[in-house]
Design a protein around this motif. Structure first.
Motif, PDB file in Angstrom:
ATOM      1  N   LYS A  87     -37.655 -51.776 -41.358  1.00  0.00           N
ATOM      2  CA  LYS A  87     -38.157 -53.143 -41.217  1.00  0.00           C
ATOM      3  C   LYS A  87     -37.008 -54.070 -40.825  1.00  0.00           C
ATOM      4  CE  LYS A  87     -38.634 -57.450 -42.913  1.00  0.00           C
ATOM      5  NZ  LYS A  87     -37.848 -58.408 -43.706  1.00  0.00           N
ATOM      6  N   SER A 119     -40.562 -58.726 -38.260  1.00  0.00           N
ATOM      7  CA  SER A 119     -40.959 -60.100 -38.556  1.00  0.00           C
ATOM      8  C   SER A 119     -40.952 -60.881 -37.246  1.00  0.00           C
ATOM      9  CB  SER A 119     -39.974 -60.736 -39.529  1.00  0.00           C
ATOM     10  OG  SER A 119     -39.936 -60.003 -40.719  1.00  0.00           O
ATOM     11  N   THR A 125     -41.689 -68.553 -37.579  1.00  0.00           N
ATOM     12  CA  THR A 125     -42.758 -68.880 -38.551  1.00  0.00           C
ATOM     13  C   THR A 125     -42.665 -70.343 -38.970  1.00  0.00           C
ATOM     14  OG1 THR A 125     -42.657 -66.606 -39.319  1.00  0.00           O
ATOM     15  CG2 THR A 125     -43.832 -68.157 -40.735  1.00  0.00           C
ATOM     16  N   GLU A 203     -45.348 -62.744 -35.365  1.00  0.00           N
ATOM     17  CA  GLU A 203     -45.188 -61.283 -35.473  1.00  0.00           C
ATOM     18  C   GLU A 203     -45.891 -60.578 -34.303  1.00  0.00           C
ATOM     19  OE1 GLU A 203     -45.123 -63.186 -38.098  1.00  0.00           O
ATOM     20  OE2 GLU A 203     -43.482 -62.352 -39.295  1.00  0.00           O
ATOM     21  N   ARG A 285     -44.493 -65.835 -47.789  1.00  0.00           N
ATOM     22  CA  ARG A 285     -43.271 -65.866 -46.994  1.00  0.00           C
ATOM     23  C   ARG A 285     -42.389 -64.659 -47.336  1.00  0.00           C
ATOM     24  NH1 ARG A 285     -42.205 -70.347 -44.004  1.00  0.00           N
ATOM     25  NH2 ARG A 285     -40.951 -68.784 -42.922  1.00  0.00           N
TER      26      ARG A 285
HETATM   27  N1  LIG Z   1     -42.063 -64.243 -40.564  1.00  0.00           N
HETATM   28  C1  LIG Z   1     -42.517 -64.323 -41.918  1.00  0.00           C
HETATM   29  C2  LIG Z   1     -42.510 -62.977 -42.598  1.00  0.00           C
HETATM   30  C3  LIG Z   1     -41.183 -62.378 -42.951  1.00  0.00           C
HETATM   31  O1  LIG Z   1     -41.129 -61.429 -43.705  1.00  0.00           O
HETATM   32  O2  LIG Z   1     -40.105 -62.902 -42.392  1.00  0.00           O
HETATM   33  P1  LIG Z   1     -38.573 -62.413 -42.730  1.00  0.00           P
HETATM   34  O3  LIG Z   1     -38.560 -60.914 -42.770  1.00  0.00           O
HETATM   35  O4  LIG Z   1     -37.754 -62.969 -41.605  1.00  0.00           O
HETATM   36  O5  LIG Z   1     -38.190 -63.001 -44.074  1.00  0.00           O
HETATM   37  C4  LIG Z   1     -41.732 -65.377 -42.688  1.00  0.00           C
HETATM   38  O6  LIG Z   1     -40.893 -66.034 -42.092  1.00  0.00           O
HETATM   39  O7  LIG Z   1     -41.992 -65.561 -43.853  1.00  0.00           O
END
Ligand SMILES: N[C@@H](CC(=O)OP(=O)(O)O)C(=O)O
Ligand SMILES: Nc1ncnc2c1ncn2[C@@H]1O[C@H](COP(=O)(O)OP(=O)(O)O)[C@@H](O)[C@H]1O
Length: 516
Positions: A87, A119, A125, A203, A285
């Motif tokens: 991930k 992400s 986001t 995403e 989040r």
């Molecule tokens: N893009 C979403 C989900 C996420 O998991 O983001 P990141 O892996 O960048 O924390 C967020 O900003 O909440």
């Protein structure tokens, strides 16, 4: 805002994962290397759209780049199984250059067959949320001028251009996104459901771009929208829970497709599909971590890797105190407490699937892949562990309740804060104390006396008054409540005492000597 309550009822196969030296940047060609090895109540103290859109067509690479030559990559052959989840968070895929780096990292482990979870790019986001809020008040004709919308559009177009991909990879998405913003402007409202649909574009675009890029460099990849492959959730928009039905559904789809045609799955993090509404939901989040662990459990994979912009889970938030150090090992319980009590590095729910499936989670730095990272497992040797990490949760409201009539009363805290105060005032004197902070000391509670002795010594020297302390049921967490304004200096002082002064180990040794 979190709430802490003080009830003063009277009385009251694991190997270091390091890419080879040859691993690195790729541009237009796959490169290979070999792997060097492979809440709640605590005694008397309480701290308390249409989802079927954008379905990938059968036989389509999901990227508009069909039939790219297979140069190599994690060289799947029939019979090989998907082995790990990788991930990558927003900071890891924030630009074309970063996507190239990430492709290089994936290719650095050719014997692995990864499921890739991504992400949204960078801060997309946040930008989508801001764009949505502006759209509510700006009027349809001004949508095209919303600064955040233009930033999002420019970033994604620039990225496909720099990666040498056709703009068609994201053209429809950008069109649909602009229509959605106009719809919000027309309706002058942004519901939680629409908000989730809106942020899902982040995403959906990053994964399409990345899958297209892998295909372009000759590594077969298949893009998937999580809401189309069985991620079934509650309908709690903004903070949906993954339902059990997800595991068999996701396993069937990803495994089935892989067996028929081994192409690296590139799955949207953070997203699901509400079981009643059928609409796109988000997992809270940072929810891509949870997507990764859910896939890991569903497929029974060997390892779940979450690649971030820090060297692993650190001894404290590096934004509060930059001398934070990497924590090499953690248990699922420690990681859960850390996340729950405010460490942004992991999604609070993300350890559950990993723990249930007993699948190790490795937190790695995509900017510094040689750093060993943090390995999170069910158990670890706690013998020498004193303190593992210090976590801060700010802006907490504390309820100070003094009553003799509360024994045997329970359930009242489950209601809303105002109602709780109103109810409690019938039977107690209640003080609502705002601007407090919870400092959580994640460590070995079997050494609580040593930890607390040292912590209180440091805090007394710093002139800080601890307003509440909670140990309770957790075996790994002791929480202290201080005033918000004192919290950051406290973290710094505690960090220096526990992680930078040499005498901590000596104390353990002395203790061991006394015991043994
Ligand atoms: N893009 C979403 C989900 C996420 O998991 O983001 P990141 O892996 O960048 O924390 C967020 O900003 O909440
Ligand atoms: N204890 C901690 N250990 C590591 N990082 C932390 C910690 N507390 C807060 N952070 C912050 O979490 C960030 C990584 O989490 P996040 O932004 O969600 O990563 P990503 O988006 O890459 O998944 C780091 O950049 C760091 O600023």
């Amino acid at each position: 805002m979190a709430t802490a309550v003080r009830l003063a009822a009277a009385p009251r196969r694991l190997v270091p994962l390091v890419p080879p030296a040859s691993a690195g940047h790729v541009r237009g060609q796959a490169r290979f290397g070999t792997r060097t090895g492979p809440r709640g109540a605590r005694g008397f103290s309480m701290v308390v759209a249409d989802s079927t859109r954008r379905r990938t067509k059968e036989g389509d690479d999901g990227d508009g780049v069909l039939g790219a030559p297979v140069l190599g990559g994690p060289a799947a052959e029939l019979g090989d199984q998907l082995s790990v989840v990788m991930k990558f968070g927003g900071s890891s895929v924030s630009s074309a250059a970063r996507m190239e780096e990430v492709a290089g990292l994936i290719l650095a482990f050719p014997e692995e067959h990864p499921v890739v979870v991504l992400s949204a790019m960078g801060k997309t986001t946040n930008l989508l949320l801001l764009a949505g809020e502006k759209a509510v008040g700006c009027g349809v004709i001004h949508v095209s001028e919303i600064e955040e919308w233009n930033t999002i559009k420019d970033l994604h177009i620039k990225t496909v251009d720099e990666l040498g991909l056709p703009r068609s990879v994201i053209h429809d998405m950008l069109d649909e996104l602009e229509q959605l913003l106009k719809g919000i402007a027309m309706m002058k409202e942004l519901t939680l459901r629409t908000r989730d649909y809106l942020v899902s574009f982040g995403e959906c675009m990053s994964t399409r771009i990345f899958a297209a890029y892998l295909n372009k460099i000759g590594v077969r990849a298949q893009q998937y929208d999580a809401f189309d492959i069985g991620f079934i959730t509650t309908d709690d928009f903004g903070n949906a829970d993954v339902l059990e039905a997800t595991y068999p559904a996701v396993a069937k789809r990803l495994h089935g497709d892989w067996i028929r045609d081994p192409a690296i799955p590139v799955v949207t993090g953070f997203l699901g599909k509400g079981w009643k509404s059928g609409a796109v939901t988000t997992l809270g989040r940072g929810g891509s971590d949870l997507t990764a662990t859910t896939i890991g459990k569903a497929l029974g994979l060997r390892e779940i890797q979450v690649w971030k912009d820090v060297d692993g889970v650190l001894t404290c938030d590096p934004n509060i105190y930059p001398h934070a150090k990497t924590v090499p090992y953690l248990t699922f319980e420690e990681a859960t407490e850390l996340a729950y009590f405010g460490a942004q590095v992991l999604h609070p729910q993300s350890m559950r699937p990993a723990r249930e499936g007993d699948i190790p989670v490795r937190v790695k730095n995509s900017y510094n892949p040689k750093a060993p990272g943090t390995l999170i497992t069910k158990q670890r040797d706690m013998d020498k562990v004193v303190l593992t990490s210090i976590v801060l949760k700010s802006n907490v409201t504390m309820l100070d309740i003094v009553s003799t009539r509360m024994l045997g009363q329970f359930g009242f805290l489950a209601r809303e804060l105002d109602n709780v105060v109103e109810e409690l005032e019938k039977i107690a004197i209640v003080h609502l104390l705002q601007q407090r902070a919870i400092i959580s000391l994640i460590g070995n509670v079997r050494r609580s006396s040593l930890i607390l002795e040292k912590a209180f010594h440091v805090l007394r020297k710093s002139g800080v008054n601890v307003q509440m302390i909670s140990q309770g049921a957790s075996k790994v967490n002791m929480s202290l409540i201080v005033h918000d304004s004192e919290a950051k200096p406290c973290i710094k002082a505690l960090h220096q005492a526990f992680f930078e002064d040499e005498d901590v180990l000596t104390q353990v040794e002395v203790e061991n000597l006394l015991v043994g």
